[in-house]
Scaffold this motif. Structure first.
Motif, short mmCIF file in Angstrom:
data_model
loop_
_atom_site.label_atom_id
_atom_site.label_comp_id
_atom_site.label_asym_id
_atom_site.label_seq_id
_atom_site.Cartn_x
_atom_site.Cartn_y
_atom_site.Cartn_z
N SER B 52 12.11 1.76 5.47
CA SER B 52 10.97 2.15 4.63
C SER B 52 10.12 0.97 4.18
N LYS B 54 8.86 -1.09 6.22
CA LYS B 54 7.92 -1.33 7.32
C LYS B 54 7.07 -0.09 7.55
N ASP B 55 5.96 -0.26 8.25
CA ASP B 55 5.18 0.91 8.63
C ASP B 55 5.07 1.08 10.14
N LYS B 56 5.67 0.14 10.87
CA LYS B 56 5.63 0.24 12.32
C LYS B 56 6.81 -0.52 12.92
N PHE B 65 5.86 5.01 13.80
CA PHE B 65 4.96 4.74 12.68
C PHE B 65 5.46 5.51 11.47
N LEU B 66 5.43 4.85 10.31
CA LEU B 66 5.87 5.49 9.07
C LEU B 66 4.74 5.46 8.04
N ASN B 67 4.41 6.62 7.49
CA ASN B 67 3.43 6.75 6.43
C ASN B 67 4.16 7.30 5.21
N LYS B 68 4.59 6.40 4.33
CA LYS B 68 5.42 6.83 3.20
C LYS B 68 4.66 7.71 2.23
N LEU B 73 6.33 10.56 9.69
CA LEU B 73 6.51 9.54 10.72
C LEU B 73 6.24 10.15 12.09
#
Lengths: 113, 113
Positions: B52, B54-56, B65-68, B73
């Motif tokens: 969490s 990181k975003d990539k 890709f992660l968009n918290k 994702l």
């Protein structure tokens, strides 16, 4: 390195009969998991072992399901008596520790008639 | 209550094009996310993960890709190959639940030659 071994691969039984599944984890892996996978669903955790201790069995239906991991290596999952709704794939997985990548076996496909 | 959702049961993509598999989660405590790939009659195999913080995260043809803020994702596969045809499971865990991994229901990807 050998992977997670499970047997049998397939099992067909009549309802109310007992059934047992066996799992041999990857050598050196302290954490062992049993998962249930229904058709069209992801794996759902039944029980997790750290060595020989069951640290999470909250999702294990204890009235009919039991599991053991003797000597912290192989594990057996048992259902007695089996019900029609138990038809599913039972997956075993192992990891070095609880936070590391889980490696899955091929699963046991159970059909209860 | 499904904590990890994969709203597309299936996806078809032409060979060489990009495959985008989506996953949404509801538990804001999740801090580690994984993708597993599963071929028929085999157990799931680990593909790629992201923390969490990181975003990539990228590994060869696979990028997660992660968009918290959106609790979303996605897994990108570029270029897609016929051998990528499989079921992809999104999974998540959090340290407060002793790293219990929750799996989504899976998305079946077909890469058409």
């Amino acid at each position: 390195e050998a992977g997670v071994v499970q047997s049998p691969r397939y099992k067909i039984i009549e309802k109310k009969q007992p059934v047992a599944f066996w799992c041999n984890p990857i050598s050196g892996h302290n954490t062992l998991y049993w998962y249930l996978q229904n058709l069209g669903q992801g794996p759902e955790l039944l029980i997790r072992y750290e060595n020989e201790e069951a640290v999470d069995d909250s999702q294990l239906p204890k009235d009919r399901f039991s599991a053991e991991r003797l000597k912290g290596v192989d594990s057996t999952l048992k259902i007695q008596p089996a019900e029609l709704g138990d038809s599913a794939v039972y997956l075993c997985a192992s990891s070095r520790t609880g936070r590391e990548t889980q490696y899955f076996g091929p699963g046991t496909r159970l059909l209860v008639l | 209550d499904q904590q990890v959702k994969q709203n597309s049961p299936s996806l078809s993509v032409q060979e060489g094009r990009i495959s985008i598999l989506n996953c949404d989660y509801t538990n804001s405590m999740f801090d580690y996310f994984l993708w597993y790939k599963k071929y028929p009659a085999e157990g799931p195999t680990f593909l790629i993960s992201i923390s969490s913080i990181k975003d990539k995260n990228e590994d060869g043809r696979f990028t997660v890709f992660l968009n918290k803020s959106a609790k979303h994702l996605s897994l990108h596969i570029v270029p897609s190959q016929p051998g990528d045809s499989a079921v992809y499971f999104c999974a998540a865990s959090d340290m407060s639940s002793y790293d219990k991994v929750i799996f989504g229901p899976g998305t079946s990807l077909s890469v058409i030659p």
